[in-house]
Design an enzyme around this catalytic site. Structure first.
Site, PDB file in Angstrom:
ATOM      1  N   ARG A 158       1.519  -5.386  -5.915  1.00  0.00           N
ATOM      2  CA  ARG A 158       1.697  -6.721  -5.106  1.00  0.00           C
ATOM      3  C   ARG A 158       2.155  -7.400  -5.935  1.00  0.00           C
ATOM      4  O   ARG A 158       1.145  -7.667  -7.259  1.00  0.00           O
ATOM      5  CB  ARG A 158      -0.249  -6.619  -4.126  1.00  0.00           C
ATOM      6  CG  ARG A 158       0.065  -5.433  -3.643  1.00  0.00           C
ATOM      7  CD  ARG A 158      -1.493  -5.741  -2.307  1.00  0.00           C
ATOM      8  NE  ARG A 158      -0.680  -5.179  -1.237  1.00  0.00           N
ATOM      9  CZ  ARG A 158      -0.882  -4.228  -0.702  1.00  0.00           C
ATOM     10  NH1 ARG A 158      -2.779  -3.750  -1.997  1.00  0.00           N
ATOM     11  NH2 ARG A 158      -1.364  -3.266   0.532  1.00  0.00           N
TER      12      ARG A 158
ATOM     13  N   THR B 223       3.509   3.410   5.560  1.00  0.00           N
ATOM     14  CA  THR B 223       2.303   2.841   5.702  1.00  0.00           C
ATOM     15  C   THR B 223       1.622   3.513   6.597  1.00  0.00           C
ATOM     16  O   THR B 223       1.761   3.943   7.575  1.00  0.00           O
ATOM     17  CB  THR B 223       1.669   1.905   6.643  1.00  0.00           C
ATOM     18  OG1 THR B 223       0.563   1.462   6.179  1.00  0.00           O
ATOM     19  CG2 THR B 223       2.676   1.460   7.600  1.00  0.00           C
TER      20      THR B 223
ATOM     21  N   ASP C  54       1.511   0.000  11.886  1.00  0.00           N
ATOM     22  CA  ASP C  54       1.101  -0.984  12.359  1.00  0.00           C
ATOM     23  C   ASP C  54       2.407  -1.966  12.431  1.00  0.00           C
ATOM     24  O   ASP C  54       2.307  -3.168  12.398  1.00  0.00           O
ATOM     25  CB  ASP C  54       0.050  -2.155  11.405  1.00  0.00           C
ATOM     26  CG  ASP C  54       0.512  -2.453  10.333  1.00  0.00           C
ATOM     27  OD1 ASP C  54       1.332  -1.257   9.807  1.00  0.00           O
ATOM     28  OD2 ASP C  54      -0.498  -2.911   9.674  1.00  0.00           O
TER      29      ASP C  54
ATOM     30  N   ASP D 239      -0.889   2.950   8.312  1.00  0.00           N
ATOM     31  CA  ASP D 239      -2.228   2.361   9.312  1.00  0.00           C
ATOM     32  C   ASP D 239      -0.983   2.005  10.501  1.00  0.00           C
ATOM     33  O   ASP D 239      -1.491   2.084  12.003  1.00  0.00           O
ATOM     34  CB  ASP D 239      -1.736   0.707   8.939  1.00  0.00           C
ATOM     35  CG  ASP D 239      -2.856   0.752   8.135  1.00  0.00           C
ATOM     36  OD1 ASP D 239      -3.440   1.348   7.400  1.00  0.00           O
ATOM     37  OD2 ASP D 239      -2.650  -0.818   6.841  1.00  0.00           O
TER      38      ASP D 239
ATOM     39  N   ASP E  95       4.817  -4.264   6.242  1.00  0.00           N
ATOM     40  CA  ASP E  95       4.959  -6.241   6.877  1.00  0.00           C
ATOM     41  C   ASP E  95       5.062  -6.561   5.550  1.00  0.00           C
ATOM     42  O   ASP E  95       6.324  -7.573   5.574  1.00  0.00           O
ATOM     43  CB  ASP E  95       3.931  -6.718   8.186  1.00  0.00           C
ATOM     44  CG  ASP E  95       2.492  -6.520   7.532  1.00  0.00           C
ATOM     45  OD1 ASP E  95       2.535  -6.011   6.820  1.00  0.00           O
ATOM     46  OD2 ASP E  95       1.882  -7.191   8.379  1.00  0.00           O
TER      47      ASP E  95
ATOM     48  N   GLY F 262       0.607  -1.153  -0.236  1.00  0.00           N
ATOM     49  CA  GLY F 262       0.264  -0.686  -0.055  1.00  0.00           C
ATOM     50  C   GLY F 262       0.530   1.215   0.285  1.00  0.00           C
ATOM     51  O   GLY F 262       2.186   1.412   1.098  1.00  0.00           O
TER      52      GLY F 262
ATOM     53  N   ARG G   3      -6.446  -1.478   8.608  1.00  0.00           N
ATOM     54  CA  ARG G   3      -5.542  -2.856   9.244  1.00  0.00           C
ATOM     55  C   ARG G   3      -6.902  -3.545  10.321  1.00  0.00           C
ATOM     56  O   ARG G   3      -7.313  -2.505  10.378  1.00  0.00           O
ATOM     57  CB  ARG G   3      -4.483  -3.099   8.523  1.00  0.00           C
ATOM     58  CG  ARG G   3      -4.795  -2.620   7.034  1.00  0.00           C
ATOM     59  CD  ARG G   3      -3.942  -3.712   5.689  1.00  0.00           C
ATOM     60  NE  ARG G   3      -2.224  -3.313   6.323  1.00  0.00           N
ATOM     61  CZ  ARG G   3      -1.380  -4.464   5.270  1.00  0.00           C
ATOM     62  NH1 ARG G   3      -2.191  -5.061   4.348  1.00  0.00           N
ATOM     63  NH2 ARG G   3      -0.410  -4.330   6.229  1.00  0.00           N
TER      64      ARG G   3
HETATM   65  P1  ADP Z   1       2.842  -4.238   2.999  1.00  0.00           P
HETATM   66  O1  ADP Z   1       3.759  -3.781   2.749  1.00  0.00           O
HETATM   67  O2  ADP Z   1       2.134  -3.129   2.200  1.00  0.00           O
HETATM   68  O3  ADP Z   1       1.798  -5.183   4.020  1.00  0.00           O
HETATM   69  P2  ADP Z   1       1.493  -6.886   1.239  1.00  0.00           P
HETATM   70  O4  ADP Z   1       1.096  -7.377   2.384  1.00  0.00           O
HETATM   71  O5  ADP Z   1       0.681  -6.850  -0.094  1.00  0.00           O
HETATM   72  O6  ADP Z   1       1.798  -4.542   1.807  1.00  0.00           O
HETATM   73  O7  ADP Z   1       3.598  -6.867   0.502  1.00  0.00           O
HETATM   74  C1  ADP Z   1       3.963  -6.330  -0.196  1.00  0.00           C
HETATM   75  C2  ADP Z   1       4.353  -7.019  -1.653  1.00  0.00           C
HETATM   76  O8  ADP Z   1       5.530  -8.152  -0.541  1.00  0.00           O
HETATM   77  C3  ADP Z   1       3.661  -9.093  -1.844  1.00  0.00           C
HETATM   78  O9  ADP Z   1       2.577  -8.738  -3.300  1.00  0.00           O
HETATM   79  C4  ADP Z   1       4.462  -9.624  -2.186  1.00  0.00           C
HETATM   80  O10 ADP Z   1       4.792  -9.834  -3.408  1.00  0.00           O
HETATM   81  C5  ADP Z   1       5.789  -9.769  -1.196  1.00  0.00           C
HETATM   82  N1  ADP Z   1       5.349 -10.485  -0.088  1.00  0.00           N
HETATM   83  C6  ADP Z   1       4.508 -10.690   0.284  1.00  0.00           C
HETATM   84  N2  ADP Z   1       4.897 -11.367   1.665  1.00  0.00           N
HETATM   85  C7  ADP Z   1       5.688 -12.197   1.699  1.00  0.00           C
HETATM   86  C8  ADP Z   1       5.867 -13.110   1.614  1.00  0.00           C
HETATM   87  N3  ADP Z   1       6.202 -13.538   2.413  1.00  0.00           N
HETATM   88  N4  ADP Z   1       7.028 -13.839   0.773  1.00  0.00           N
HETATM   89  C9  ADP Z   1       8.043 -13.140  -0.306  1.00  0.00           C
HETATM   90  N5  ADP Z   1       7.345 -11.997  -0.450  1.00  0.00           N
HETATM   91  C10 ADP Z   1       6.580 -11.924  -0.314  1.00  0.00           C
END
Ligand code: ADP
Length: 319
Positions: free
Chosen positions: A72, A125, A129, A127, A103, A11, A171
């Site tokens: 994503r 972010t 969080d 959030d 995260d 995000g 979130r």
């Molecule tokens: P944020 O970083 O805002 O929490 P996401 O949870 O959508 O957003 O994570 C962003 C991107 O990070 C995901 O689309 C993916 O490409 C990568 N990602 C998330 N979790 C993992 C994981 N366990 N292993 C590898 N890449 C990951």
């Protein structure tokens, strides 16, 4: 380390551009080449990469969103996807990466670090969080956006005698609702960290009404459920008119506040320093106004706590 890559992922949040600017200028200041990786991890896999210069990040400090775009990427979560990402990094000779995101993005950064590409994560972010930092980039701006909206709703709420239930983002975290509730003087704040006590919410509205109060504002963090459901509960109990506002993505946009810009500037430069010192798999943050860094995954394993003092204050001030 000669070449550093920078990407934004997950995000977006206001202040990400100020962080990108800080990373780019800090690299150049240290005679390091810096490459922008567009569209997050998906762009890395697909090779949307170009060298950035001092002027590439001119005139972006005040802009919301991210000039590197975000995405994503499901593919990056697979070993094959990360193989392609590493092949791109080798092709461009990039030997360290700074990831601005939440995260999920940090988990991706850890996976790259384990494959021999040193990464540092910057928490970006709205959030707030992420454990390991008191504030994330974008939180302060979102907070100001929320209170501006709540102030406006309050004007109309006073004119008609109504209960306004306003849903804010965050979130699973209640920070945005809690801080904006305190700052905007909400009557009740419902957050996922504290089980909602609807009897107390209803009672408070009644007490206010008896004192001649014409309106009430209830802030609901999205993580604790839908504002529509809470408004229905209040309506059924009290037989009063309720109105629901879901602030939605307005909270993600806008020009970053001074606080977010300064935070972004500090964390960006600090991340470059860490990579140049040979640190890897770290996340940067700010605690008690000091720059700190933690293991990127150990930090995420810690449960982030809500400020209990602030929650109690919100109850005290909205009697
Ligand atoms: P944020 O970083 O805002 O929490 P996401 O949870 O959508 O957003 O994570 C962003 C991107 O990070 C995901 O689309 C993916 O490409 C990568 N990602 C998330 N979790 C993992 C994981 N366990 N292993 C590898 N890449 C990951």
């Amino acid at each position: 380390m000669k070449r550093i890559g920078i990407l934004t992922s997950g995000g977006d949040a206001p202040g990400m551009n100020a962080a990108i600017r800080s990373v780019v200028r800090s690299c150049i200041y240290n005679n390091i080449e810096v490459f922008g990786i567009y569209y997050g991890y998906q762009g890395l896999i697909e090779g949307h990469i170009e060298q950035l210069h001092i002027g590439s990040v001119g005139d972006i400090i005040q802009k919301g969103g991210t000039v590197l775009y975000s995405s994503r990427s499901e593919e990056f979560k697979t070993e094959e996807g990360r193989d392609k990402a590493i092949a791109q990094l080798n092709h461009y000779g990039i030997d360290g990466i700074i990831v601005i995101g939440g995260d999920g993005s940090f988990k991706g950064a850890k996976k790259l670090t384990e494959r021999g590409i040193p990464c540092v994560g910057i928490p970006g972010t709205i959030d707030n969080d992420i454990p390991g930092t008191d504030y994330t980039i974008g939180f302060d701006t979102a907070l100001n956006t929320v209170i501006e909206a709540v102030d406006k709703i309050r004007d109309t709420a006073t004119s008609h005698e109504r209960i306004y239930v306003i849903e804010v983002m965050g979130r699973d975290a209640g920070d945005l609702a809690l801080w904006s509730g305190v700052a905007a003087g909400a009557e009740s704040i419902l957050i996922p960290e504290v089980p909602p006590n609807m009897a107390e919410v209803v009672d408070k509205i009644k007490r206010g009404h008896e004192r001649g109060k014409r309106h009430s504002i209830i802030l609901v963090a999205e993580g604790v459920g839908s504002a529509v459901d809470y408004a229905d509960q209040i309506k059924n109990e009290l037989h009063v008119e309720t109105r629901v506002t879901v602030l939605g993505h307005t909270q993600r946009g806008g020009s970053p506040t001074a606080y977010d810009r300064v935070l972004a500037g500090r964390l960006g430069a600090f991340s470059v320093d860490l990579l140049l010192k040979g640190e890897q798999g770290r996340m940067v943050g700010i605690e008690h106004n000091q720059l700190v860094h933690h293991d990127i995954i150990e930090a995420l394993d810690q449960k982030r706590k809500i400020s209990k003092d602030l929650y109690e204050l919100s109850n005290q001030l909205s009697i």
